[in-house]
Design a protein around this motif. Structure first.
Motif, PDB file in Angstrom:
ATOM      1  N   SER A  84       1.083  72.660  19.057  1.00 19.74           N
ATOM      2  CA  SER A  84       1.433  71.735  17.626  1.00 19.74           C
ATOM      3  C   SER A  84       3.565  71.456  18.019  1.00 19.74           C
ATOM      4  O   SER A  84       4.494  71.893  18.531  1.00 19.74           O
ATOM      5  N   PHE A  85       4.163  69.600  17.866  1.00 19.34           N
ATOM      6  CA  PHE A  85       5.170  69.576  17.982  1.00 19.34           C
ATOM      7  C   PHE A  85       5.368  68.971  17.013  1.00 19.34           C
ATOM      8  O   PHE A  85       4.782  67.400  16.181  1.00 19.34           O
ATOM      9  N   ASN A  86       6.740  68.688  16.477  1.00 16.91           N
ATOM     10  CA  ASN A  86       7.595  67.786  15.850  1.00 16.91           C
ATOM     11  C   ASN A  86       8.338  66.598  16.683  1.00 16.91           C
ATOM     12  O   ASN A  86       7.929  65.983  17.306  1.00 16.91           O
ATOM     13  N   GLY A  87       9.170  65.641  15.496  1.00 24.37           N
ATOM     14  CA  GLY A  87       8.735  64.369  15.927  1.00 24.37           C
ATOM     15  C   GLY A  87      10.780  63.982  16.728  1.00 24.37           C
ATOM     16  O   GLY A  87      11.442  64.418  16.905  1.00 24.37           O
ATOM     17  N   GLY A  88      10.996  63.563  15.662  1.00 24.86           N
ATOM     18  CA  GLY A  88      12.527  62.557  15.568  1.00 24.86           C
ATOM     19  C   GLY A  88      12.523  61.248  16.416  1.00 24.86           C
ATOM     20  O   GLY A  88      12.084  60.180  15.013  1.00 24.86           O
ATOM     21  N   PRO A  89      12.612  60.994  17.459  1.00 16.49           N
ATOM     22  CA  PRO A  89      12.915  62.381  18.836  1.00 16.49           C
ATOM     23  C   PRO A  89      13.936  62.785  18.212  1.00 16.49           C
ATOM     24  O   PRO A  89      14.970  62.390  17.896  1.00 16.49           O
ATOM     25  N   GLY A  90      13.985  63.939  19.178  1.00 14.39           N
ATOM     26  CA  GLY A  90      14.791  65.178  18.494  1.00 14.39           C
ATOM     27  C   GLY A  90      14.958  65.680  17.250  1.00 14.39           C
ATOM     28  O   GLY A  90      15.994  66.882  17.459  1.00 14.39           O
ATOM     29  N   SER A 198       5.124  62.456  12.307  1.00 10.42           N
ATOM     30  CA  SER A 198       6.328  61.780  12.764  1.00 10.42           C
ATOM     31  C   SER A 198       6.170  61.458  14.384  1.00 10.42           C
ATOM     32  O   SER A 198       4.952  61.215  14.996  1.00 10.42           O
ATOM     33  N   TYR A 199       6.983  61.387  14.702  1.00  7.07           N
ATOM     34  CA  TYR A 199       7.115  60.707  16.393  1.00  7.07           C
ATOM     35  C   TYR A 199       6.483  61.748  17.073  1.00  7.07           C
ATOM     36  O   TYR A 199       5.842  61.231  18.542  1.00  7.07           O
ATOM     37  N   GLY A 200       6.224  62.395  16.848  1.00  2.17           N
ATOM     38  CA  GLY A 200       5.537  64.142  17.468  1.00  2.17           C
ATOM     39  C   GLY A 200       3.627  63.613  17.433  1.00  2.17           C
ATOM     40  O   GLY A 200       3.430  63.840  18.531  1.00  2.17           O
ATOM     41  N   THR A 201       3.326  62.560  16.910  1.00  2.00           N
ATOM     42  CA  THR A 201       2.428  61.951  17.106  1.00  2.00           C
ATOM     43  C   THR A 201       2.155  60.756  17.391  1.00  2.00           C
ATOM     44  O   THR A 201       1.494  60.695  18.329  1.00  2.00           O
ATOM     45  N   THR A 202       3.275  59.892  17.718  1.00  2.00           N
ATOM     46  CA  THR A 202       3.484  59.238  19.770  1.00  2.00           C
ATOM     47  C   THR A 202       2.940  59.830  20.485  1.00  2.00           C
ATOM     48  O   THR A 202       2.901  60.291  21.512  1.00  2.00           O
ATOM     49  N   ARG A 203       4.606  61.518  20.683  1.00  2.00           N
ATOM     50  CA  ARG A 203       3.691  62.275  21.339  1.00  2.00           C
ATOM     51  C   ARG A 203       2.365  62.888  21.505  1.00  2.00           C
ATOM     52  O   ARG A 203       2.395  63.010  22.937  1.00  2.00           O
ATOM     53  N   VAL A 204       1.876  63.355  21.019  1.00  2.00           N
ATOM     54  CA  VAL A 204       1.095  64.052  21.204  1.00  2.00           C
ATOM     55  C   VAL A 204      -0.434  62.570  21.399  1.00  2.00           C
ATOM     56  O   VAL A 204      -1.550  63.458  22.659  1.00  2.00           O
ATOM     57  N   SER A 205      -0.249  61.637  21.282  1.00  2.00           N
ATOM     58  CA  SER A 205      -0.934  60.818  21.442  1.00  2.00           C
ATOM     59  C   SER A 205      -1.126  59.755  22.889  1.00  2.00           C
ATOM     60  O   SER A 205      -2.049  59.895  23.376  1.00  2.00           O
ATOM     61  N   PRO A 227       1.672  59.323  10.784  1.00  2.00           N
ATOM     62  CA  PRO A 227       1.977  59.229  12.196  1.00  2.00           C
ATOM     63  C   PRO A 227       2.829  57.708  12.202  1.00  2.00           C
ATOM     64  O   PRO A 227       2.748  57.103  11.329  1.00  2.00           O
ATOM     65  N   THR A 228       3.982  57.839  13.532  1.00  2.00           N
ATOM     66  CA  THR A 228       4.433  56.111  13.923  1.00  2.00           C
ATOM     67  C   THR A 228       3.427  55.149  13.428  1.00  2.00           C
ATOM     68  O   THR A 228       2.098  55.775  13.888  1.00  2.00           O
ATOM     69  N   GLU A 229       3.771  54.244  14.813  1.00  2.00           N
ATOM     70  CA  GLU A 229       3.119  52.619  14.652  1.00  2.00           C
ATOM     71  C   GLU A 229       2.739  52.949  16.135  1.00  2.00           C
ATOM     72  O   GLU A 229       1.177  52.452  15.960  1.00  2.00           O
ATOM     73  N   LEU A 230       2.708  54.402  16.931  1.00  2.00           N
ATOM     74  CA  LEU A 230       1.500  54.470  18.321  1.00  2.00           C
ATOM     75  C   LEU A 230       1.670  53.229  19.043  1.00  2.00           C
ATOM     76  O   LEU A 230       0.705  52.563  20.098  1.00  2.00           O
ATOM     77  N   GLY A 231       2.414  52.621  19.344  1.00  2.00           N
ATOM     78  CA  GLY A 231       2.799  51.330  19.985  1.00  2.00           C
ATOM     79  C   GLY A 231       1.368  50.404  19.510  1.00  2.00           C
ATOM     80  O   GLY A 231       1.075  49.319  20.423  1.00  2.00           O
ATOM     81  N   LEU A 232       0.944  50.091  17.973  1.00  2.00           N
ATOM     82  CA  LEU A 232      -0.183  49.784  17.995  1.00  2.00           C
ATOM     83  C   LEU A 232       0.880  48.332  16.887  1.00  2.00           C
ATOM     84  O   LEU A 232       1.110  48.848  15.455  1.00  2.00           O
TER      85      LEU A 232
END
Length: 499
Positions: A84-90, A198-205, A227-232
């Motif tokens: 499990s990860f949260n986001g931010g980043p930070g 949140s940014y953790g969705t970028t991280r886990v993707s 989720p964030t935009e994930l580069g999409l």
């Protein structure tokens, strides 16, 4: 509750804020019992720090983690592991840890507002009954810190950024850290999942593909919370149009819609707004200043009905209403602002005029509740004692965002791994990573549609941290529980695509 502490002989690192040393390797183990969905279970909590190793075998940082493992399960190889990860980043892992999936959650009221006395209580809906969980704090969050080099010197800011503070650097070092964790705790045979918020969705993707390609670790599922935009990319007319369903949900909650719309249930209202957004608003915005006058008037009228804003206000922004102005405008006549991450929360500004709220009401409320709870819980219930500051938000900026292909990486990981399934969870009142953006990203994740049956979306009547609302805490954990159980293949099932 018994605890034992193990430390190491590696060099220690100073906490930037207090000149206090942290142990790069430490471990405290405590034993617990709880009741989940009416069933009693026993579990072990391990809190500690584990180093990040570079390619030369040098420890470059240490990450603080909390690992929950059921002790009444006979075969750990059949017990899933959630990372499990949260986001931010930070941001530290505190949010989902003591408010969503963990066995203990902070004291808040049924809608998520802080109450006193502060503290924690049993989480009767935790997914610990169906999966073990490790909550990971990336570098500079929680008690995690950068370590001095072999000569005892701290790397400069540019070096730290290249090692830790960017989309791709973050994914790379965390994948290596997870490999070490899984090895040390003998979890290679367990089904594995990633969850990020949140940014953790970028991280886990990004981690989904990095774990497969660099660590040869394959997953059963990835959960994307808010989720964030994930580069999409969602730019121009798409970005502007996608806000309207969120506006409608928030206006409905605050009773700012016309009577006929206000009388609808939210589940009946939102499909109407989504259909208008895709088929009317998006084409209208795409025409810019060359839109037909009558079409513009018709769109303006419907936007006003769905958003709770006036036609004049919307027209003044050329149909492109920013979230910032929405947070300020919706309740301006009541001298209130609405929250960014959860628009159920209300704020008061120094002046009613202006385009932006003075502050975010929801974040101040959350920090109000979370900060005392996590500091108490780790020290008094999990017996991890340190005077290092727990960073709710740590120094990680500037963050390198170039080269974000995490959405495509997740698609590739799914294509390579027929077992891998993805679930998206979003709150309807989240204005930072709104739910319709999340749906849009899910639709764009696999443009071929070949894997659509392995992608699912769940929506909730709350905000960015939808689990703070008690009803959604129960619902979202149950959705997770069913996702985990539904993504476990039958014994002996091969990971292959049918002919």
């Amino acid at each position: 509750m018994a605890g034992s502490l193990v430390c190491c002989s590696l060099s220690v690192v100073a906490d930037d804020t207090a000149n206090i040393k942290i142990d790069p390797i430490s471990q405290v183990i405590t034993q617990h019992k709880t009741t989940i969905l009416g069933n009693k279970i026993s579990y072990q909590a391990t809190t500690g720090t584990q180093p990040v190793w570079d390619e030369q075998g040098n420890a470059t940082a240490t990450l603080f983690y909390t690992y929950y493992q059921r002790t009444d399960v006979k075969d750990v190889t059949r017990q899933p592991l959630i990372m499990s990860f949260n986001g931010g980043p930070g941001s530290a892992s505190v949010w989902m840890h003591i408010a969503y999936t963990g066995p203990r959650i902070l004291n808040i009221d049924s809608e998520g507002y802080p109450v006193q006395p502060y503290g924690v209580q049993t989480n009767p809906y935790s997914i610990l009954d169906v999966a073990d969980i490790v909550f990971v704090n990336p570098v500079n969050t929680g008690y995690s810190r950068v370590l001095p080099d072999k000569d005892g010197k701290m790397p400069d800011k540019d070096k730290q950024k290249s090692m830790f503070f960017g989309v791709n650097a973050d994914v790379k070092y965390l994948a290596g850290w997870l490999n070490t964790f899984v090895t040390q705790h003998n979890r290679w045979l367990s089904p594995k999942y990633l969850i990020g918020e949140s940014y953790g969705t970028t991280r886990v993707s990004g981690l989904a593909l990095e774990l497969q390609n660099a660590q040869w670790m394959y997953l059963n599922g990835v959960v994307l919370v808010s989720p964030t935009e994930l580069g999409l990319k969602r730019e121009g007319p798409v970005e502007a149009a996608n806000r309207l369903p969120y506006f409608a949900a928030t206006a409905w909650y605050h009773k700012k819609l016309p009577a006929d719309l206000q009388a609808l249930d939210l589940d009946d209202l939102l499909p109407q707004v989504e259909e208008f957004t895709l088929n009317r608003l998006l084409p209208a915005l795409s025409k810019g200043g060359f839109i037909d006058a009558q079409e513009k008037a018709d769109v303006l009228k419907q936007m006003a009905r769905y958003s709770g804003l006036s036609e004049t206000f919307i027209a003044g922004q050329n149909l492109d209403v920013s979230t910032w102005t929405f947070w300020k405008e919706l309740l301006r006549d009541e001298s209130k602002t609405v929250g960014r991450l959860d628009s159920r929360y209300l704020g008061i500004d120094k002046q009613d005029v202006g385009d932006n709220p003075d502050y975010f009401a929801e974040l101040t409320a959350w920090l109000h509740a979370f900060t005392p709870a996590i500091n108490y819980y780790l020290r008094e219930e999990l017996n991890y004692k340190t005077d290092v500051k727990y960073n709710m938000f740590g120094p990680v900026h500037p963050w390198e965002r170039e080269g974000d292909k995490t959405g495509e990486n997740l698609r590739q990981a799914m294509a390579q791994n027929p077992f891998l399934q993805v679930m998206v969870q979003s709150g309807y009142y989240d204005g930072a990573t709104n739910y319709f953006d999340a749906k849009y990203s899910m639709w764009q994740l696999d443009p071929s549609g070949k894997m659509r049956e392995r992608l699912s979306f769940k929506g909730y009547r709350s905000g960015h941290m939808m689990y703070l609302r008690r009803e959604d805490l129960q619902k979202s954990n149950q959705d997770l529980r069913e996702f985990i159980q539904g993504s476990l293949p039958a014994p002996g099932s091969p990971a292959q695509y049918p002919r």
